[in-house]
Design a protein around this motif. Structure first.
Motif, PDB file in Angstrom:
ATOM      1  N   VAL A 157      47.692  23.417  37.307  1.00  0.00           N
ATOM      2  CA  VAL A 157      48.757  23.696  36.341  1.00  0.00           C
ATOM      3  C   VAL A 157      48.753  22.627  35.254  1.00  0.00           C
ATOM      4  O   VAL A 157      48.934  21.436  35.534  1.00  0.00           O
ATOM      5  N   LEU A 158      48.528  23.030  34.006  1.00  0.00           N
ATOM      6  CA  LEU A 158      48.561  22.095  32.887  1.00  0.00           C
ATOM      7  C   LEU A 158      49.962  21.537  32.695  1.00  0.00           C
ATOM      8  O   LEU A 158      50.952  22.266  32.829  1.00  0.00           O
TER       9      LEU A 158
ATOM     10  N   PHE B 298      48.963  36.355  49.966  1.00  0.00           N
ATOM     11  CA  PHE B 298      47.776  36.029  49.175  1.00  0.00           C
ATOM     12  C   PHE B 298      47.710  36.842  47.881  1.00  0.00           C
ATOM     13  O   PHE B 298      47.406  36.300  46.816  1.00  0.00           O
ATOM     14  N   HIS B 299      48.021  38.128  47.954  1.00  0.00           N
ATOM     15  CA  HIS B 299      47.896  38.973  46.763  1.00  0.00           C
ATOM     16  C   HIS B 299      48.898  38.565  45.680  1.00  0.00           C
ATOM     17  O   HIS B 299      48.656  38.788  44.496  1.00  0.00           O
ATOM     18  N   GLU B 300      50.028  37.944  46.062  1.00  0.00           N
ATOM     19  CA  GLU B 300      50.984  37.472  45.060  1.00  0.00           C
ATOM     20  C   GLU B 300      50.483  36.200  44.384  1.00  0.00           C
ATOM     21  O   GLU B 300      50.679  36.004  43.178  1.00  0.00           O
ATOM     22  N   LYS B 301      49.837  35.339  45.151  1.00  0.00           N
ATOM     23  CA  LYS B 301      49.348  34.077  44.590  1.00  0.00           C
ATOM     24  C   LYS B 301      48.229  34.305  43.584  1.00  0.00           C
ATOM     25  O   LYS B 301      48.051  33.516  42.652  1.00  0.00           O
ATOM     26  N   THR B 302      47.464  35.362  43.770  1.00  0.00           N
ATOM     27  CA  THR B 302      46.356  35.630  42.845  1.00  0.00           C
ATOM     28  C   THR B 302      46.840  36.149  41.505  1.00  0.00           C
ATOM     29  O   THR B 302      46.070  36.179  40.539  1.00  0.00           O
ATOM     30  N   ASN B 303      48.099  36.557  41.423  1.00  0.00           N
ATOM     31  CA  ASN B 303      48.665  37.043  40.163  1.00  0.00           C
ATOM     32  C   ASN B 303      49.489  35.934  39.530  1.00  0.00           C
ATOM     33  O   ASN B 303      50.705  35.856  39.706  1.00  0.00           O
ATOM     34  N   SER B 304      48.809  35.042  38.791  1.00  0.00           N
ATOM     35  CA  SER B 304      49.455  33.849  38.236  1.00  0.00           C
ATOM     36  C   SER B 304      50.562  34.184  37.247  1.00  0.00           C
ATOM     37  O   SER B 304      51.514  33.426  37.085  1.00  0.00           O
TER      38      SER B 304
ATOM     39  N   PHE C 145      52.394  30.976  35.616  1.00  0.00           N
ATOM     40  CA  PHE C 145      51.278  30.054  35.439  1.00  0.00           C
ATOM     41  C   PHE C 145      50.228  30.718  34.567  1.00  0.00           C
ATOM     42  O   PHE C 145      50.144  31.940  34.491  1.00  0.00           O
ATOM     43  N   SER C 146      49.391  29.900  33.939  1.00  0.00           N
ATOM     44  CA  SER C 146      48.314  30.423  33.105  1.00  0.00           C
ATOM     45  C   SER C 146      47.315  31.189  33.960  1.00  0.00           C
ATOM     46  O   SER C 146      47.132  30.905  35.148  1.00  0.00           O
TER      47      SER C 146
END
Length: 359
Positions: free
Chosen positions: A153-154, A116-122, A127-128
C-alpha cells in the motif's frame, strides 16, 4: 436437477475455496511440489548452512536521544555501528505508541481473515489495483516459492485519506509515525558518514514509500518452505513490526541467525540503496522468513524508498558502485527475477563489473 456424488463433492470443494482466507498455494503451484519429489535439487534446504541459536539483535533505546548531548551522540554511534556490523538492529522508545501498534495488528488480522476472493479485489478495499500479492508467480522451483500473502500500500493512498474505515484510519496514523522515525534514522546515518543534506527529505516522499502488510499462513505439510525466500531489501531503510511468533532469519558471519522476537521493539534494516549510497559502509543483509507448521505469523513493514528518477551515488572515493537511478535498479531487479527467479541486486552496478550493462 439431481447432482451426482462427484459433482456434489466438487461443488462443496469450490464453496470451501471461495470461503477460505488462505491463498490456493497447493492448487496453483502443484507442478512445483510434483517436481520437488522427482528432483532432489528442488527440495529446500539440503545444503544450506545450519541456523545457529536464536539471538537478539542489537537493541537501541531511542530515549537516549533526549538525555543530553553526550548520550545523544553515543546513541547515534550505536545506530551507525549496528548498521555497519549487522545491517539490522532494533529500537525501543521509538515514539510509536503500543496502542497504535496493537490496533494496527488487530485491523491487519481482520483484513487477512477475509475470504480469499475478497482480498483479490483491491478496489473493494479502496487499495490500488495490484496491491494484493501472494506466492511467487515467477517461481520455477520450491526454493523460489514464498508461502505468504501481502498487501503493498503506497503511503500516498493512506496519508490524508480521511480514515474512511478503522483500517485506513489506523494505517494512516501508523504510517505518519513510522515515516518520521525512518526519516530521523536515515538522517542520523547520513550524519555519521559526514553528510548533512536534505537528500532524503527531497527524494523519499509519501508517493514513493509504502507499507507491506504480511501474513504467513500455517504450513504443516511442507516444513521446509520459505515464508519469504532469501533476499535483500531494495530500499534505503525498512522498519518492521512483527508479532511474537518468530521466523525472521538473517545472515551474520556466513551463518543464518534466527531473530528472537521482542514485542516492545521495532526492527530496522539497511536496504540495497543505502549500502550503495554509503559506499558499502552500511550493509544490506540477506534475510528470509521460515514458515511455522502450527501458527500463522503477521508483520508490517515500512519501506523508505525514493522516486524512480532519484540518483543513487556515493560522495566517497573510490566508488564501489556507479551512479544509477532507482528506476534503473528496479528494472534490473525485475529482469533478473523474470530470467533467473531471483534478483542479483547491487552486483549489477559495481564499477567495472561485467554484469553492469551501463558501465
Amino acid at each position: 436437477m439431481v447432482l451426482s456424488l462427484n459433482q456434489s463433492k466438487y461443488l462443496n470443494k469450490l464453496v470451501r475455496m471461495e470461503e477460505s482466507s488462505d491463498p490456493p498455494f497447493e492448487q496453483t503451484y502443484k507442478y512445483l511440489f510434483k517436481n520437488s519429489i522427482l528432483n532432489e535439487r528442488n527440495i529446500i534446504n539440503p545444503t544450506d548452512p545450519p541456523v545457529i541459536e536464536e539471538c537478539q539483535l542489537p537493541l537501541i533505546d531511542l530515549s537516549r536521544m533526549n538525555l543530553g548531548e553526550s548520550e545523544k551522540q553515543a546513541c547515534k554511534k550505536d545506530i551507525s555501528r549496528a548498521s555497519k556490523e549487522w545491517g539490522f538492529f532494533q529500537v525501543i522508545n521509538h515514539g510509536i505508541s503500543a496502542d497504535i501498534l496493537e490496533r494496527m495488528r488487530h485491523e491487519q488480522i481482520k483484513l487477512f481473515k477475509r475470504p480469499f476472493h475478497e482480498k483479490t479485489n483491491s478496489k473493494d478495499l479502496n487499495f490500488s489495483t495490484g496491491s494484493y500479492r501472494w506466492g511467487t508467480p515467477s517461481a520455477t522451483c520450491l526454493k523460489q516459492l514464498s508461502w505468504s500473502e501481502a498487501f503493498h500500500v503506497l503511503l500516498s493512498d493512506i496519508l490524508g485519506s480521511g480514515g474512511y474505515n478503522n483500517l485506513s484510519s489506523t494505517m494512516e496514523q501508523f504510517a505518519a509515525m513510522v515515516s518520521e522515525l525512518a526519516q530521523m534514522l536515515v538522517d542520523i546515518l547520513a550524519e555519521e558518514l559526514g553528510c548533512k543534506s536534505d537528500y532524503f527529505k527531497e527524494t523519499c516522499l509519501p508517493s514513493t514509500c509504502y507499507l507491506r502488510l504480511n501474513r504467513y499462513p500455517r504450513c504443516p505439510s511442507y516444513p521446509n518452505m520459505f515464508g519469504i525466500m532469501p533476499h535483500t531489501d531494495s530500499d534505503f531503510l525498512t522498519v518492521l513490526h512483527q508479532d511474537h511468533i518468530g521466523g525472521l532469519q538473517l545472515v551474520k558471519d556466513g551463518k543464518w541467525i534466527a531473530v528472537r522476537p521482542n514485542p516492545e521493539a521495532l526492527i530496522i534494516n539497511i536496504g540495497d540503496l543505502f549500502q550503495a549510497w554509503s559506499n558499502d559502509v552500511y550493509k544490506s543483509v540477506e534475510h528470509r522468513v521460515v514458515t511455522n507448521a502450527e501458527k500463522e505469523r503477521f508483520s508490517t513493514a515500512y519501506f523508505f524508498c525514493p522516486s524512480y528518477d532519484s540518483i543513487i551515488e556515493s560522495n566517497m572515493e573510490p566508488r564501489v558502485y556507479r551512479s544509477f537511478t532507482f528506476g534503473e535498479y528496479r528494472e534490473r531487479v525485475q529482469e533478473d527475477v523474470k530470467r533467473l527467479g531471483y534478483k542479483i541486486g547491487l552486483p549489477n552496478f559495481l564499477v567495472n563489473s561485467s554484469l553492469d550493462r551501463g558501465a
